[in-house]
Design an enzyme around this catalytic site. Structure first.
Site, PDB file in Angstrom:
ATOM      1  N   GLY A  82       0.989  -1.033  -0.030  1.00 55.61           N
ATOM      2  CA  GLY A  82      -0.070  -0.105  -0.147  1.00 55.61           C
ATOM      3  C   GLY A  82       0.923   1.140   0.101  1.00 55.61           C
ATOM      4  O   GLY A  82       2.228   1.204   0.093  1.00 55.61           O
ATOM      5  N   GLN A  85      -0.718   7.896   3.088  1.00 62.00           N
ATOM      6  CA  GLN A  85      -1.490   9.039   2.938  1.00 62.00           C
ATOM      7  C   GLN A  85      -0.469  10.251   2.793  1.00 62.00           C
ATOM      8  O   GLN A  85       0.564  10.366   3.762  1.00 62.00           O
ATOM      9  CB  GLN A  85      -2.482   9.396   4.100  1.00 62.00           C
ATOM     10  CG  GLN A  85      -3.518  10.265   3.782  1.00 62.00           C
ATOM     11  CD  GLN A  85      -4.821   9.863   4.729  1.00 62.00           C
ATOM     12  OE1 GLN A  85      -4.557   9.275   5.653  1.00 62.00           O
ATOM     13  NE2 GLN A  85      -5.708  10.799   4.306  1.00 62.00           N
ATOM     14  N   HIS A 171     -15.683 -15.738  24.678  1.00 55.76           N
ATOM     15  CA  HIS A 171     -16.257 -16.024  23.240  1.00 55.76           C
ATOM     16  C   HIS A 171     -16.897 -14.689  22.976  1.00 55.76           C
ATOM     17  O   HIS A 171     -18.025 -14.513  23.548  1.00 55.76           O
ATOM     18  CB  HIS A 171     -17.272 -17.020  23.193  1.00 55.76           C
ATOM     19  CG  HIS A 171     -16.536 -18.429  23.536  1.00 55.76           C
ATOM     20  ND1 HIS A 171     -15.356 -18.995  22.862  1.00 55.76           N
ATOM     21  CD2 HIS A 171     -16.298 -19.030  24.645  1.00 55.76           C
ATOM     22  CE1 HIS A 171     -14.952 -19.945  23.367  1.00 55.76           C
ATOM     23  NE2 HIS A 171     -15.279 -20.048  24.560  1.00 55.76           N
ATOM     24  N   HIS A 178     -13.387  -2.926   9.807  1.00 58.21           N
ATOM     25  CA  HIS A 178     -12.430  -2.532  10.653  1.00 58.21           C
ATOM     26  C   HIS A 178     -12.155  -1.148  10.529  1.00 58.21           C
ATOM     27  O   HIS A 178     -11.323  -0.719   9.917  1.00 58.21           O
ATOM     28  CB  HIS A 178     -11.043  -3.239  10.072  1.00 58.21           C
ATOM     29  CG  HIS A 178      -9.986  -3.111  10.569  1.00 58.21           C
ATOM     30  ND1 HIS A 178      -9.622  -3.467  12.052  1.00 58.21           N
ATOM     31  CD2 HIS A 178      -8.558  -2.583   9.949  1.00 58.21           C
ATOM     32  CE1 HIS A 178      -8.281  -3.062  12.178  1.00 58.21           C
ATOM     33  NE2 HIS A 178      -7.923  -2.681  11.125  1.00 58.21           N
TER      34      HIS A 178
HETATM   35  P1  NAD Z   1       4.620  -0.181   4.712  1.00 54.37           P
HETATM   36  O1  NAD Z   1       4.780   1.214   3.910  1.00 54.37           O
HETATM   37  O2  NAD Z   1       5.900  -0.610   5.749  1.00 54.37           O
HETATM   38  O3  NAD Z   1       4.702  -1.344   3.496  1.00 54.37           O
HETATM   39  C1  NAD Z   1       4.069  -1.086   2.313  1.00 54.37           C
HETATM   40  C2  NAD Z   1       4.965  -2.135   1.220  1.00 54.37           C
HETATM   41  O4  NAD Z   1       3.972  -1.862  -0.007  1.00 54.37           O
HETATM   42  C3  NAD Z   1       6.180  -1.097   1.059  1.00 54.37           C
HETATM   43  O5  NAD Z   1       7.260  -2.322   1.303  1.00 54.37           O
HETATM   44  C4  NAD Z   1       5.991  -0.849  -0.557  1.00 54.37           C
HETATM   45  O6  NAD Z   1       7.445  -0.753  -1.278  1.00 54.37           O
HETATM   46  C5  NAD Z   1       4.948  -1.710  -1.117  1.00 54.37           C
HETATM   47  N1  NAD Z   1       4.234  -1.456  -2.266  1.00 54.37           N
HETATM   48  C6  NAD Z   1       3.759  -0.093  -2.572  1.00 54.37           C
HETATM   49  N2  NAD Z   1       3.291  -0.183  -3.727  1.00 54.37           N
HETATM   50  C7  NAD Z   1       3.407  -1.649  -4.255  1.00 54.37           C
HETATM   51  C8  NAD Z   1       3.006  -2.216  -5.361  1.00 54.37           C
HETATM   52  N3  NAD Z   1       2.373  -1.320  -6.513  1.00 54.37           N
HETATM   53  N4  NAD Z   1       3.523  -3.425  -5.568  1.00 54.37           N
HETATM   54  C9  NAD Z   1       4.001  -4.046  -4.870  1.00 54.37           C
HETATM   55  N5  NAD Z   1       4.622  -3.643  -3.440  1.00 54.37           N
HETATM   56  C10 NAD Z   1       4.220  -2.211  -3.287  1.00 54.37           C
HETATM   57  O7  NAD Z   1       3.182  -0.158   5.419  1.00 54.37           O
HETATM   58  P2  NAD Z   1       3.190  -1.360   6.529  1.00 54.37           P
HETATM   59  O8  NAD Z   1       3.210  -0.571   7.861  1.00 54.37           O
HETATM   60  O9  NAD Z   1       3.786  -2.618   6.300  1.00 54.37           O
HETATM   61  O10 NAD Z   1       1.415  -1.256   6.172  1.00 54.37           O
HETATM   62  C11 NAD Z   1       0.905  -1.965   4.987  1.00 54.37           C
HETATM   63  C12 NAD Z   1      -0.746  -1.957   5.232  1.00 54.37           C
HETATM   64  O11 NAD Z   1      -1.310  -2.806   6.180  1.00 54.37           O
HETATM   65  C13 NAD Z   1      -1.039  -0.593   5.374  1.00 54.37           C
HETATM   66  O12 NAD Z   1      -2.203  -0.310   4.331  1.00 54.37           O
HETATM   67  C14 NAD Z   1      -1.563  -0.561   6.626  1.00 54.37           C
HETATM   68  O13 NAD Z   1      -2.574   0.278   7.006  1.00 54.37           O
HETATM   69  C15 NAD Z   1      -2.330  -2.036   7.042  1.00 54.37           C
HETATM   70  N6  NAD Z   1      -2.390  -2.518   8.196  1.00 54.37           N
HETATM   71  C16 NAD Z   1      -3.735  -3.161   8.303  1.00 54.37           C
HETATM   72  C17 NAD Z   1      -4.059  -3.843   9.546  1.00 54.37           C
HETATM   73  C18 NAD Z   1      -5.179  -4.529   9.780  1.00 54.37           C
HETATM   74  O14 NAD Z   1      -5.719  -4.933  10.666  1.00 54.37           O
HETATM   75  N7  NAD Z   1      -5.728  -4.970   8.672  1.00 54.37           N
HETATM   76  C19 NAD Z   1      -2.939  -3.682  10.471  1.00 54.37           C
HETATM   77  C20 NAD Z   1      -1.956  -2.859  10.499  1.00 54.37           C
HETATM   78  C21 NAD Z   1      -1.713  -2.102   9.206  1.00 54.37           C
END
Ligand code: NAD
Length: 316
Positions: A82, A85, A171, A178
Site C-alpha cells: 500500500g 497518505q 467468546h 475494521h
Molecule cells: P509499509 O509502507 O511498511 O509497507 C508497504 C509496502 O508496500 C512497501 O514495502 C512498498 O514498497 C510496497 N508497495 C507499494 N506499492 C506497491 C506495489 N504497487 N506493488 C508491490 N508492492 C508495493 O506499510 P505497512 O506498515 O507494512 O502497512 C501495510 C498496510 O497494512 C497498510 O495499508 C496498513 O494500513 C495496513 N495495516 C492493516 C492492519 C489490519 O488490521 N488489517 C493493521 C496494520 C496495518
C-alpha cells in the site's frame, strides 16, 4: 490447493508483510514463501535476512524474492502492499491510489493462473478486499480480508484481563468495518458459556456493564494509540494473518471474524465486512449468523452502509 507444498506469495514486504513472514517462519506455517515488492531490492534483502534465521528455526521453509509468475501454483496470495497518505490528501484520494496499486498487483496475479485464496491486510481492509474481488473476478468465498480478527483478539485479551480469565475462554467478537464503525455485540459475548452481561449483573457491581463499553472503545482506539506511540502497528496483524493461514492450510473450519462478502446474511448485500465466518481450505465456507438484537443489527447495517458508500466512491 492440490499439491502438498503449502505455498504463499506475499506482496508488500513492509512492516506488516514482514511481521507476517517472520511469524510464518517461527510457527512453521508454510513450506514455501515468495516475497514480492515494487522495491525488488528490499524483497531480496528481506528474503536473505529470513533465510539466515532458518538454521535457528524448526522450519525448512523455502524463502525467496520472486515475481508474479510464482503465483501460478500458490495456495495463498497475501497482500500487504500500500501507499501512505500524503499530507492534505483525502481518504478517498488515498483509496483511489491504493486501488491503482492493487490493479498493478491483482492483474498479474490472475494472469499467472492463480487459483488459490487471496488474503488482504492493506487498509481500509474491507474496501481493499472488495477491490481485490472485483478486480480478480474470483469467487468471493476465496477472497478474504483480515477484517476484525485483530480487533477481536484485542477484545478477548482485554476482557480476559478484566475478568482475570484466560482469553481463550472468552467468546466475543468485534463486527463490521475494521475502523470507526465497528462494534461489539454484547448480547453475544460469553465467559465460558455464561453471557458477559449476566456475569456483570450477578457480581453485584464488581464487574460493571459500563466497563464493557469502555473496553469496546479501547479496542476501537487501540491502533491509533499504538500509531501515536510507535508510528505503525504490525506484530499483532502479522500474527492474525498467520492464524487465518493456519485455518486455511489445516482445513480447520475455524470461526474467525475475517472480512467476508455478505450476500443476504444479516440482511446485507454486496459488502465486505468483519463477521464470524467458517474458514477452511477454500476460504470462507459460510458466514455464521449470530442472534443479534435489533440495536446490534442496526449498528451492523450502519457499518455496512458506510462501507458500501465508500466502495461506490472509488469507481473501479
Ligand atoms: P509499509 O509502507 O511498511 O509497507 C508497504 C509496502 O508496500 C512497501 O514495502 C512498498 O514498497 C510496497 N508497495 C507499494 N506499492 C506497491 C506495489 N504497487 N506493488 C508491490 N508492492 C508495493 O506499510 P505497512 O506498515 O507494512 O502497512 C501495510 C498496510 O497494512 C497498510 O495499508 C496498513 O494500513 C495496513 N495495516 C492493516 C492492519 C489490519 O488490521 N488489517 C493493521 C496494520 C496495518
Amino acid at each position: 490447493m492440490e499439491n502438498n507444498t503449502r505455498k504463499i506469495v506475499l506482496v508488500g514486504t513492509g512492516f506488516v508483510g514482514m511481521s507476517f513472514a517472520y511469524a510464518l517462519l517461527n510457527q512453521n506455517a508454510c513450506d514455501e514463501l515468495v516475497l514480492i515488492d515494487i522495491d525488488k531490492k528490499r524483497a531480496m534483502g528481506e528474503a536473505m535476512d529470513l533465510n539466515h534465521g532458518l538454521a535457528f528455526s524448526g522450519s525448512h521453509m523455502k524463502i525467496y524474492a520472486g515475481d508474479y509468475d510464482d503465483c501460478s501454483d500458490a495456495d495463498i496470495v497475501a497482500i500487504c502492499a500500500g501507499v501512505a497518505q500524503k499530507p492534505g490528501e483525502t481518504r478517498i484520494d488515498l483509496l483511489k491510489r491504493n486501488a491503482e496499486v492493487f490493479r498493478s498487483i491483482v492483474g498479474p496475479v490472475m494472469n499467472s493462473g492463480f487459483a488459490g485464496v487471496f488474503l488482504i491486510a492493506t487498509n481500509p481492509v474491507d474496501i481493499m478486499t472488495h477491490v481485490t474481488q472485483k478486480l480478480s473476478g474470483m469467487d468471493y468465498h476465496r477472497v478474504i480480508g483480515t477484517g476484525t480478527t485483530l480487533d477481536t483478539a484485542r477484545l478477548r485479551y482485554m476482557l480476559g484481563d478484566y475478568f482475570s480469565v484466560d482469553p481463550r475462554n472468552i467468546h466475543a467478537y468485534v463486527m463490521g468495518e475494521h475502523g470507526d464503525s465497528e462494534f461489539v455485540p454484547w448480547s453475544q459475548a460469553l465467559v465460558a458459556t455464561k453471557p458477559v452481561l449476566t456475569h456483570c449483573a450477578e457480581t453485584g457491581g464488581k464487574f460493571c456493564c459500563t466497563e464493557m463499553e469502555r473496553i469496546s472503545e479501547e479496542v476501537k482506539n487501540a491502533a491509533q494509540k499504538i500509531i501515536e506511540a510507535k508510528k505503525a502497528t504490525y506484530y499483532g496483524i502479522g500474527m492474525a494473518m498467520v492464524r487465518i493461514v493456519r485455518a486455511i492450510f489445516g482445513n480447520e473450519n475455524s470461526i474467525l471474524t475475517v472480512s467476508a462478502m455478505l450476500n443476504g446474511e444479516y440482511g446485507q448485500h454486496n459488502v465486505y465486512a468483519g463477521v464470524p465466518s467458517v474458514v477452511n481450505r477454500n476460504g470462507v465456507r459460510e458466514i455464521v449468523q449470530l442472534s443479534l438484537n435489533s440495536e446490534e443489527l442496526s449498528r451492523l447495517h450502519d457499518s455496512c452502509e458506510l462501507l458500501r458508500g465508500v466502495f461506490k466512491g472509488i469507481e473501479l
